[in-house]
Design a protein around this motif. Structure first.
Motif, PDB file in Angstrom:
ATOM      1  N   LEU A 182       0.829  -1.204   0.000  1.00  0.00           N
ATOM      2  CA  LEU A 182       0.000   0.000   0.000  1.00  0.00           C
ATOM      3  C   LEU A 182       0.865   1.256   0.000  1.00  0.00           C
ATOM      4  CD1 LEU A 182      -2.781  -1.108   2.508  1.00  0.00           C
ATOM      5  CD2 LEU A 182      -3.085  -0.622   0.077  1.00  0.00           C
ATOM      6  N   THR A 183       1.951   1.236   0.776  1.00  0.00           N
ATOM      7  CA  THR A 183       2.866   2.385   0.788  1.00  0.00           C
ATOM      8  C   THR A 183       3.487   2.580  -0.583  1.00  0.00           C
ATOM      9  OG1 THR A 183       3.366   1.976   3.126  1.00  0.00           O
ATOM     10  CG2 THR A 183       4.868   3.407   1.913  1.00  0.00           C
ATOM     11  N   ALA A 184       3.889   1.478  -1.217  1.00  0.00           N
ATOM     12  CA  ALA A 184       4.460   1.570  -2.561  1.00  0.00           C
ATOM     13  C   ALA A 184       3.432   2.084  -3.566  1.00  0.00           C
ATOM     14  CB  ALA A 184       4.981   0.197  -2.991  1.00  0.00           C
ATOM     15  N   ALA A 185       2.179   1.643  -3.427  1.00  0.00           N
ATOM     16  CA  ALA A 185       1.123   2.096  -4.338  1.00  0.00           C
ATOM     17  C   ALA A 185       0.891   3.597  -4.210  1.00  0.00           C
ATOM     18  CB  ALA A 185      -0.173   1.344  -4.058  1.00  0.00           C
ATOM     19  N   GLY A 186       1.132   4.141  -3.020  1.00  0.00           N
ATOM     20  CA  GLY A 186       0.964   5.584  -2.835  1.00  0.00           C
ATOM     21  C   GLY A 186       1.916   6.405  -3.670  1.00  0.00           C
TER      22      GLY A 186
ATOM     23  N   PRO B  86      -0.861   3.416   5.883  1.00  0.00           N
ATOM     24  CA  PRO B  86      -0.548   3.375   4.445  1.00  0.00           C
ATOM     25  C   PRO B  86      -1.784   3.425   3.557  1.00  0.00           C
ATOM     26  CG  PRO B  86       0.796   1.796   5.623  1.00  0.00           C
ATOM     27  CD  PRO B  86      -0.220   2.309   6.607  1.00  0.00           C
ATOM     28  N   LEU B  87      -2.848   2.750   3.969  1.00  0.00           N
ATOM     29  CA  LEU B  87      -4.091   2.796   3.189  1.00  0.00           C
ATOM     30  C   LEU B  87      -4.686   4.193   3.214  1.00  0.00           C
ATOM     31  CD1 LEU B  87      -6.325   1.485   1.565  1.00  0.00           C
ATOM     32  CD2 LEU B  87      -7.363   0.706   3.707  1.00  0.00           C
ATOM     33  N   MET B  88      -4.610   4.858   4.364  1.00  0.00           N
ATOM     34  CA  MET B  88      -5.149   6.211   4.477  1.00  0.00           C
ATOM     35  C   MET B  88      -4.384   7.187   3.577  1.00  0.00           C
ATOM     36  SD  MET B  88      -7.571   7.819   5.928  1.00  0.00           S
ATOM     37  CE  MET B  88      -8.135   9.404   6.535  1.00  0.00           C
ATOM     38  N   VAL B  89      -3.066   7.056   3.559  1.00  0.00           N
ATOM     39  CA  VAL B  89      -2.251   7.922   2.699  1.00  0.00           C
ATOM     40  C   VAL B  89      -2.584   7.669   1.229  1.00  0.00           C
ATOM     41  CG1 VAL B  89       0.113   8.391   1.936  1.00  0.00           C
ATOM     42  CG2 VAL B  89      -0.382   8.152   4.375  1.00  0.00           C
ATOM     43  N   LEU B  90      -2.734   6.402   0.859  1.00  0.00           N
ATOM     44  CA  LEU B  90      -3.092   6.064  -0.522  1.00  0.00           C
ATOM     45  C   LEU B  90      -4.448   6.641  -0.891  1.00  0.00           C
ATOM     46  CD1 LEU B  90      -2.602   4.515  -3.158  1.00  0.00           C
ATOM     47  CD2 LEU B  90      -3.579   2.488  -2.054  1.00  0.00           C
ATOM     48  N   VAL B  91      -5.413   6.556   0.009  1.00  0.00           N
ATOM     49  CA  VAL B  91      -6.752   7.097  -0.240  1.00  0.00           C
ATOM     50  C   VAL B  91      -6.688   8.605  -0.465  1.00  0.00           C
ATOM     51  CG1 VAL B  91      -8.968   7.604   0.874  1.00  0.00           C
ATOM     52  CG2 VAL B  91      -8.054   5.278   0.913  1.00  0.00           C
TER      53      VAL B  91
END
Length: 203
Positions: A15-19, A61-66
């Motif tokens: 998820l961090t990488a996806a951000g 990480p999910l919150m940052v991606l969102v």
């Protein structure tokens, strides 16, 4: 249990990488030059907060991606107003990702106000922005309702919902009550307020 922890850490890293993808889009849109965009991307990849967050196995990480994805959609909405609705749906999802997802809603509203003043083009643009705001409220309303039902307030999420205590240990201490905003400002100095909300918060 160990296998589940390993899977959670792997998901956190992914998820961090996806951000990095929405961040790269925003960097190339706003910084224009490729050099500045690559510098920003390098800072993100090798920064200590991003590194520690990537192995935290938490929901940050999910919150940052969102949030990054929703901001990228807002940039798209300047050309295609339908993206206001998708960005609002994502930001509304942020209320379900973290208890302090209210920050995501605040970011969307602030960017919407800025865009309204700067790019207030036509009825379609304003209509989709208004529809996006409605979607944001609906997406967040269920979470607010559940919190209000279980904890008595839409802004509470349990015994550890203490934003204004002075240390992490106090968050979990059952004998420490969380102060109200007024109580916090009257009992803390200007330097303490700056350290908590600016130096320790935004920075």
């Amino acid at each position: 249990l160990i296998d589940q922890m390993a899977m959670a850490r792997c998901a956190s890293v992914l998820l961090t990488a996806a951000g990095a993808f929405p961040l790269a889009f925003l960097a190339f849109q706003w910084l224009k030059g490729r050099l500045g965009a690559w510098i920003l991307m390098s800072l993100w990849i090798f920064s200590f907060p991003a590194t520690t967050m990537s192995v935290s196995a938490l929901s940050e990480p999910l919150m940052v991606l969102v949030i990054l994805s929703a901001i990228a959609m807002i940039v798209h909405a300047l050309d295609d107003p339908r993206y206001w609705i998708w960005s609002a749906l994502l930001m509304g999802f942020g209320f379900w990702v973290l208890p302090n997802g209210l920050v995501a809603g605040g970011i969307w509203i602030a960017l919407a106000i800025w865009s309204w003043k700067k790019y207030n083009r036509d009825f379609k643009f304003r209509r989709n922005m208004a529809a996006g705001f409605f979607v944001l409220v609906v997406a967040a309303a269920g979470n607010w309702g559940l919190r209000a039902n279980y904890f008595g307030s839409g802004f509470d999420y349990g015994d550890n919902s203490k934003f204004l205590v002075d240390s992490y240990e106090q968050v979990w201490a059952p004998n420490v009550a969380g102060p109200s905003l007024g109580e916090y400002f009257t009992s803390h100095s200007g330097s303490q307020i700056f350290k908590k909300f600016i130096a320790g918060g935004a920075l």
